[in-house]
Design an enzyme around this catalytic site. Structure first.
Site, PDB file in Angstrom:
ATOM      1  N   ARG A  88       0.811   5.603   3.368  1.00 50.94           N
ATOM      2  CA  ARG A  88      -0.117   6.315   4.237  1.00 50.94           C
ATOM      3  C   ARG A  88      -1.331   5.446   4.488  1.00 50.94           C
ATOM      4  O   ARG A  88      -1.807   4.763   3.581  1.00 50.94           O
ATOM      5  CB  ARG A  88      -0.576   7.629   3.599  1.00 50.94           C
ATOM      6  CG  ARG A  88       0.513   8.693   3.604  1.00 50.94           C
ATOM      7  CD  ARG A  88      -0.009  10.026   3.130  1.00 50.94           C
ATOM      8  NE  ARG A  88      -0.790   9.882   1.927  1.00 50.94           N
ATOM      9  CZ  ARG A  88      -1.802  10.670   1.600  1.00 50.94           C
ATOM     10  NH1 ARG A  88      -2.164  11.644   2.401  1.00 50.94           N
ATOM     11  NH2 ARG A  88      -2.453  10.491   0.467  1.00 50.94           N
ATOM     12  N   SER A 151       0.803   2.258  -6.462  1.00 50.89           N
ATOM     13  CA  SER A 151       1.334   3.143  -7.510  1.00 50.89           C
ATOM     14  C   SER A 151       2.375   2.478  -8.401  1.00 50.89           C
ATOM     15  O   SER A 151       3.453   3.039  -8.653  1.00 50.89           O
ATOM     16  CB  SER A 151       1.935   4.384  -6.865  1.00 50.89           C
ATOM     17  OG  SER A 151       1.032   4.918  -5.957  1.00 50.89           O
ATOM     18  N   ASP A 204      -2.527   5.111  -8.420  1.00 52.80           N
ATOM     19  CA  ASP A 204      -2.600   6.460  -7.832  1.00 52.80           C
ATOM     20  C   ASP A 204      -3.214   7.492  -8.792  1.00 52.80           C
ATOM     21  O   ASP A 204      -3.874   8.442  -8.365  1.00 52.80           O
ATOM     22  CB  ASP A 204      -1.235   6.944  -7.302  1.00 52.80           C
ATOM     23  CG  ASP A 204      -0.107   6.849  -8.310  1.00 52.80           C
ATOM     24  OD1 ASP A 204      -0.312   6.270  -9.393  1.00 52.80           O
ATOM     25  OD2 ASP A 204       0.991   7.349  -8.009  1.00 52.80           O
TER      26      ASP A 204
END
Ligand code: BGC
Length: 466
Positions: A88, A151, A204
């Site tokens: 994203r 992440s 994350d």
């Protein structure tokens, strides 16, 4: 009929052999509080070990984030959130009252990106995002600052650099392990001529914690229970014996625990069944991420598939029949288990749908469906109860924090969507934390916190004077 351990695992109409097999599974998958208590003790020991020395199984990685957002900051900040399934790109606007608005675009990771061209793919998506909004800086304009949520385990070397320790969750891009991921991305951005500078790199879980902290000063811990699992929390720098850097004025730093690796070195404490071992052996990262493989969304369906095939091969399920779908690794999505767990219809029609339509088995009996449901309950419940282990170990390590209200921000598909995961998790944790402290804990869904957190870290980095 043979007696079963728990009413939920009594299969009406089962043969004694079928019931005995389910009883065996229940014994393997249901974990007593006593057993969990032993695992928590070992988890705590591993945390201490990771705080003392680099390279231990719980890496306890210093994040270089030493401040907390106040919630009063304003402005717009950009971030890239690279997770297990999607990428994203976000523009996050902080409203100064603990609230944020985001404008974002989601790009599913292509197979090519996952296995080869990841950083060029990311740069391309950033370009698309900026271009479509007319935000692409021209030659004269200053570069756009962005935070990057990454992440995967990274040994951080500053707030905006860090080397990749290993890939997890199915990614396998060659030539990245041991290299600085910000450098890799920065080079890809340069190849596109994009004037973007990565000013902050966060895991994350760190992002989730910081985004929770922007709206709630009591936030102390961020957790992901999603495709993978991990947690971050604020630790006193004096407790991080291996930290050789300067002492920050706040006296604390966020640690990225990388707890998914727990017990990967000796496989001695987690309740490994033959079905877990089979999964591990066939995974792209054998003997790694042992805890993650018992807990997180990427793996639960596969554990269930191994159990199903074990029963099929003994002609105890589906009359000994399998299908091409069922024979293929990873073909059972965790959502199929959710569907069975919540199926209370008299003929288990949702479960029938999963078995017959999704798994392509031409028909199923009521006994087959009950067995499928029992497997789903066992695998999911073990995941939620084991998830409490990390939560309890971490919170009791910082027991001082629980004397006043404390918020734990949690994100991820397991926590958000898996039936009863959140209630089993908190109920289990309550057995190991004194009530006077447990009532101070607020577990809260920190939805999409990871990307927002990277933007907040970019904001903190921009205003950092340490
Ligand atoms: C990674 C962690 C990440 C977690 C949750 C794990 O596989 O190693 O860095 O925080 O997944 O996304």
């Amino acid at each position: 009929m043979a007696s079963s351990i728990d009413q939920r695992f009594t299969i009406v109409g089962a043969t004694p052999e079928q019931q005995a097999a389910i009883d065996t599974l229940a014994k393997q998958f249901l974990l007593s509080d006593e057993r969990l208590g032993e695992i928590i003790k070992e988890f705590r020991r591993r945390m201490e070990e990771g705080l003392a020395t680099d390279g231990k199984v719980l890496k306890m990685i210093p994040s270089y984030v030493t401040r907390r957002p106040l919630g009063t900051e304003t402005g717009s900040y950009f971030a890239i959130d690279l997770g297990g399934t999607n990428l994203r790109v976000l523009k996050v606007t902080l409203d100064g009252h603990g609230g944020v608005t985001t404008e974002h675009q989601k790009f599913p990771l292509t197979e090519e990106a996952k296995n080869r061209t990841l950083f060029d793919f990311v740069a391309q998506c950033v370009d698309t995002f900026l271009d479509e909004r007319d935000l692409r800086p021209s030659g004269q304009q200053p570069a756009i600052s962005m935070g990057l949520t990454f992440s995967y385990p990274v040994q951080q070397t500053s707030i905006n650099s860090g080397t990749l320790v290993q890939w997890t969750k199915g990614l396998n891009v060659p030539g990245c392990v041991g290299r600085d991921v910000v450098r890799l991305l920065q080079d890809a951005l340069l190849r596109l001529g994009l004037r973007v500078k990565i000013v902050a790199l966060v895991n994350d879980t760190v992002g989730t914690l910081l985004s929770a902290a922007y709206s709630d000063p009591a936030a102390q811990m961020g957790i992901i229970f999603g495709t993978g699992t991990n947690a971050a929390y604020y630790e006193n720098v004096t407790n991080i014996a291996k930290w050789k850097g300067p002492n920050p004025s706040s006296g604390e730093m966020v640690l990225n625990m990388e707890w998914g690796a727990f017990d990967s070195d000796d496989f001695a404490f987690l309740p490994f069944t033959p079905h877990d071992i089979k999964l591990d052996r066939k995974s792209i990262n054998p003997r790694k991420q042992a805890y993650e493989k018992m807990i997180s969304g990427m793996y639960l369906g596969e554990i269930a598939r191994n159990v199903i095939l074990w029963l099929v091969d003994q002609r105890m399920l589906l009359d000994g029949r399998s299908s091409e779908v069922l024979n293929a690794m990873w073909s059972i999505d965790t959502s199929y288990l959710s569907a069975a767990v919540t199926d209370t219809s008299p003929d288990l029609s949702e479960t029938r749908q999963v078995i017959e339509k999704t798994m392509d088995i031409c028909n199923s009996t009521h006994v087959d469906r009950q067995i499928f449901k029992a497997i789903a309950i066992l695998v999911g419940e073990r995941s939620a109860r084991l998830s409490a282990v990390g939560v309890v170990a971490t919170l009791t390590k910082r027991a001082d924090l629980m004397n006043k209200p404390i918020t734990v921000g949690i994100d991820g598909s397991m926590y958000e969507n898996y039936p009863s995961f959140d209630t089993i998790l908190s109920e289990t944790a309550s057995h190991f934390i004194p009530q006077s402290q447990f009532r101070n804990i607020k577990f809260t869904l920190a939805k999409d916190g990871s990307g927002v957190g990277a933007a907040i870290t970019a904001m903190l980095a921009a205003t950092d004077d340490e």
